[in-house]
Design an enzyme around this catalytic site. Structure first.
Site, PDB file in Angstrom:
ATOM      1  N   ARG A  91       1.059  -1.411  -0.342  1.00 60.42           N
ATOM      2  CA  ARG A  91       0.253  -0.108   0.147  1.00 60.42           C
ATOM      3  C   ARG A  91       0.758   1.624  -0.567  1.00 60.42           C
ATOM      4  O   ARG A  91       0.904   2.437  -1.044  1.00 60.42           O
ATOM      5  CB  ARG A  91      -0.808   0.274   1.115  1.00 60.42           C
ATOM      6  CG  ARG A  91      -2.049  -0.429   1.439  1.00 60.42           C
ATOM      7  CD  ARG A  91      -2.930  -0.578   0.646  1.00 60.42           C
ATOM      8  NE  ARG A  91      -3.867   0.837   0.798  1.00 60.42           N
ATOM      9  CZ  ARG A  91      -4.940   0.425   0.335  1.00 60.42           C
ATOM     10  NH1 ARG A  91      -5.574  -0.302  -1.175  1.00 60.42           N
ATOM     11  NH2 ARG A  91      -5.172   1.344   0.276  1.00 60.42           N
ATOM     12  N   HIS A 125      -4.140  -2.152  -7.974  1.00 58.57           N
ATOM     13  CA  HIS A 125      -4.992  -2.296  -6.677  1.00 58.57           C
ATOM     14  C   HIS A 125      -4.374  -2.977  -5.580  1.00 58.57           C
ATOM     15  O   HIS A 125      -3.297  -4.053  -6.564  1.00 58.57           O
ATOM     16  CB  HIS A 125      -6.447  -3.248  -7.595  1.00 58.57           C
ATOM     17  CG  HIS A 125      -6.657  -4.097  -6.028  1.00 58.57           C
ATOM     18  ND1 HIS A 125      -7.368  -3.429  -5.385  1.00 58.57           N
ATOM     19  CD2 HIS A 125      -6.458  -4.956  -5.273  1.00 58.57           C
ATOM     20  CE1 HIS A 125      -8.151  -4.004  -4.201  1.00 58.57           C
ATOM     21  NE2 HIS A 125      -7.493  -5.451  -3.971  1.00 58.57           N
TER      22      HIS A 125
HETATM   23  P1  IDP Z   1      -7.881   1.845  -2.699  1.00 59.45           P
HETATM   24  O1  IDP Z   1      -7.834   1.282  -4.218  1.00 59.45           O
HETATM   25  O2  IDP Z   1      -6.746   2.906  -3.229  1.00 59.45           O
HETATM   26  O3  IDP Z   1      -8.011   0.307  -2.028  1.00 59.45           O
HETATM   27  P2  IDP Z   1     -11.108   1.526  -2.792  1.00 59.45           P
HETATM   28  O4  IDP Z   1     -11.876   3.130  -2.052  1.00 59.45           O
HETATM   29  O5  IDP Z   1     -11.281   0.665  -2.348  1.00 59.45           O
HETATM   30  O6  IDP Z   1      -9.622   2.313  -3.098  1.00 59.45           O
HETATM   31  O7  IDP Z   1     -11.466   2.548  -4.233  1.00 59.45           O
HETATM   32  C1  IDP Z   1     -11.586   0.905  -5.099  1.00 59.45           C
HETATM   33  C2  IDP Z   1     -11.433   2.016  -6.467  1.00 59.45           C
HETATM   34  O8  IDP Z   1     -12.071   3.098  -6.845  1.00 59.45           O
HETATM   35  C3  IDP Z   1      -9.923   2.921  -6.413  1.00 59.45           C
HETATM   36  O9  IDP Z   1      -9.051   1.884  -6.444  1.00 59.45           O
HETATM   37  C4  IDP Z   1     -10.305   3.911  -7.712  1.00 59.45           C
HETATM   38  O10 IDP Z   1      -9.847   3.743  -9.031  1.00 59.45           O
HETATM   39  C5  IDP Z   1     -11.775   3.967  -7.271  1.00 59.45           C
HETATM   40  N1  IDP Z   1     -12.249   5.284  -6.691  1.00 59.45           N
HETATM   41  C6  IDP Z   1     -11.994   4.880  -5.376  1.00 59.45           C
HETATM   42  N2  IDP Z   1     -12.751   6.849  -4.861  1.00 59.45           N
HETATM   43  C7  IDP Z   1     -13.021   6.766  -6.012  1.00 59.45           C
HETATM   44  C8  IDP Z   1     -13.475   8.757  -6.226  1.00 59.45           C
HETATM   45  O11 IDP Z   1     -13.487   8.692  -4.823  1.00 59.45           O
HETATM   46  N3  IDP Z   1     -13.594   8.873  -7.010  1.00 59.45           N
HETATM   47  C9  IDP Z   1     -13.390   8.541  -8.576  1.00 59.45           C
HETATM   48  N4  IDP Z   1     -13.373   7.054  -8.301  1.00 59.45           N
HETATM   49  C10 IDP Z   1     -12.966   6.479  -6.887  1.00 59.45           C
HETATM   50 MG    MG Z   2      -9.632  -0.826  -1.970  1.00 57.06          MG
END
Ligand code: IDP
Ligand code: MG
Length: 167
Positions: A91, A125
């Site tokens: 991360r 991811h």
């Molecule tokens: P992470 O990938 O850092 O764990 P998550 O909250 O699990 O973040 O969100 C999954 C994916 O959804 C993110 O990697 C990103 O591609 C997309 N995403 C998350 N939050 C947003 C947002 O507020 N606007 C647009 N896309 C988002």
């Molecule tokens: Mg996530």
């Protein structure tokens, strides 16, 4: 503590030819790769993967994104890394979810972007905690695709199961 973590190189990472760069960055962690494959992403798989975000306004777009519909790459590279503090190490290297907030030296800070419609295209991811990693690794991989025994498993006998073999 040894942990497993699911990494996906998302379709934008593949389209931008970043696989080598990302794997090189991840190799700095000295973690072990215990599973790897190129995977097609069905709608059902994408929706299950992101089910915790199903009420978000961007849910439909991140499903299309993970399925490769925004990048003409209908696949992801899925890997399981294993070793000490694997989740935090990966991360930290990936950087913040929003690529504009990610440190410029991180993978997302270096290569991510926000589309005009607001999707965070952040090339990778990384599971964010142990429970999520376990759920995701079981979703993306079968036990015999992983080189170590991560989670309890059992043997079943399947009859009349159609599989492809080399001709
Ligand atoms: P992470 O990938 O850092 O764990 P998550 O909250 O699990 O973040 O969100 C999954 C994916 O959804 C993110 O990697 C990103 O591609 C997309 N995403 C998350 N939050 C947003 C947002 O507020 N606007 C647009 N896309 C988002
Ligand atoms: Mg996530």
């Amino acid at each position: 503590m040894n942990q497993a973590v699911l990494i996906l190189i998302k379709p934008d990472g593949l389209k931008k030819s970043l696989t080598g760069n990302i794997l090189t960055r991840l190799s700095e962690t000295k973690l072990e790769i215990v599973a790897a494959k190129i995977a097609r992403v069905s709608r059902a798989l994408a929706e299950e993967h992101y089910k915790h975000l199903k009420d978000k306004p961007f849910f439909g777009e991140i499903i299309q994104y993970l399925q490769g519909e925004l990048h003409d790459r209908k696949k992801v590279l899925a890997l399981v890394y294993w070793g000490k503090d694997a989740i935090k190490k990966c991360r930290d290297l990936a950087g913040a979810t929003n690529p504009e907030e990610a440190e410029p030296t991180t993978i997302r800070g270096s290569y991510g972007r926000i589309t005009t419609t607001g999707v965070y295209e952040n090339v990778i991811h990384v599971s964010s905690n142990e429970d999520e990693a376990k759920r995701e690794i079981k979703l993306w991989f079968q036990p015999d695709e992983i080189i170590v025994d991560l989670y309890p498993q059992k043997e079943v006998t399947r009859k009349e199961c159609k599989v492809k073999i080399w001709d």
